[in-house]
Design a protein around this motif. Structure first.
Motif, PDB file in Angstrom:
ATOM      1  N   TYR A 273      22.803  90.452  -7.661  1.00  0.00           N
ATOM      2  CA  TYR A 273      22.218  89.465  -8.564  1.00  0.00           C
ATOM      3  C   TYR A 273      21.943  90.075  -9.936  1.00  0.00           C
ATOM      4  O   TYR A 273      22.247  89.471 -10.962  1.00  0.00           O
ATOM      5  CB  TYR A 273      20.926  88.906  -7.961  1.00  0.00           C
ATOM      6  CG  TYR A 273      20.199  87.981  -8.898  1.00  0.00           C
ATOM      7  CD1 TYR A 273      20.627  86.667  -9.066  1.00  0.00           C
ATOM      8  CD2 TYR A 273      19.103  88.416  -9.625  1.00  0.00           C
ATOM      9  CE1 TYR A 273      19.968  85.820  -9.932  1.00  0.00           C
ATOM     10  CE2 TYR A 273      18.443  87.582 -10.495  1.00  0.00           C
ATOM     11  CZ  TYR A 273      18.882  86.282 -10.651  1.00  0.00           C
ATOM     12  OH  TYR A 273      18.236  85.447 -11.517  1.00  0.00           O
TER      13      TYR A 273
ATOM     14  N   HIS B 162      23.699  89.113 -13.429  1.00  0.00           N
ATOM     15  CA  HIS B 162      22.882  88.667 -14.556  1.00  0.00           C
ATOM     16  C   HIS B 162      23.237  89.452 -15.818  1.00  0.00           C
ATOM     17  O   HIS B 162      23.397  88.874 -16.889  1.00  0.00           O
ATOM     18  CB  HIS B 162      21.405  88.817 -14.229  1.00  0.00           C
ATOM     19  CG  HIS B 162      20.514  88.383 -15.357  1.00  0.00           C
ATOM     20  ND1 HIS B 162      20.339  87.058 -15.660  1.00  0.00           N
ATOM     21  CD2 HIS B 162      19.793  89.081 -16.253  1.00  0.00           C
ATOM     22  CE1 HIS B 162      19.527  86.969 -16.711  1.00  0.00           C
ATOM     23  NE2 HIS B 162      19.178  88.187 -17.076  1.00  0.00           N
TER      24      HIS B 162
ATOM     25  N   ALA C  70      26.749  82.054  -9.674  1.00  0.00           N
ATOM     26  CA  ALA C  70      25.657  82.774  -9.025  1.00  0.00           C
ATOM     27  C   ALA C  70      24.295  82.202  -9.360  1.00  0.00           C
ATOM     28  O   ALA C  70      23.299  82.641  -8.819  1.00  0.00           O
ATOM     29  CB  ALA C  70      25.706  84.253  -9.423  1.00  0.00           C
TER      30      ALA C  70
END
Length: 72
Positions: free
Chosen positions: A46, A50, A62
């Motif tokens: 994650y 990002h 995502a």
């Protein structure tokens, strides 16, 4: 063309044969470990997504917010 079809059939037979092996109860603890999962480190993935989508100023599937400055 026929070589591709034959190799695809051979691969599917070999891959299918691997799934016929029984997993014993004492082996299931090894398969249940985090590193054996498809995504063993979801938080790391994650954060990497990002950072990538912030730098590319685009968003993917995502669920992270996009922006070129990374100030989300």
């Amino acid at each position: 063309m026929y070589k591709t079809i034959i190799s695809a059939v051979a691969f599917s037979l070999l891959a299918g044969g691997c799934s016929l092996q029984n997993v014993e109860p004492w082996e299931r603890d090894i398969l249940a470990r985090d590193k054996m999962q498809l995504d063993p480190y979801p938080v790391d993935r994650y954060l990497d997504d990002h950072i990538y989508y912030s730098k590319e100023s685009s968003t993917g599937g995502a669920g992270v917010g996009g922006g070129g400055c990374g100030c989300n």
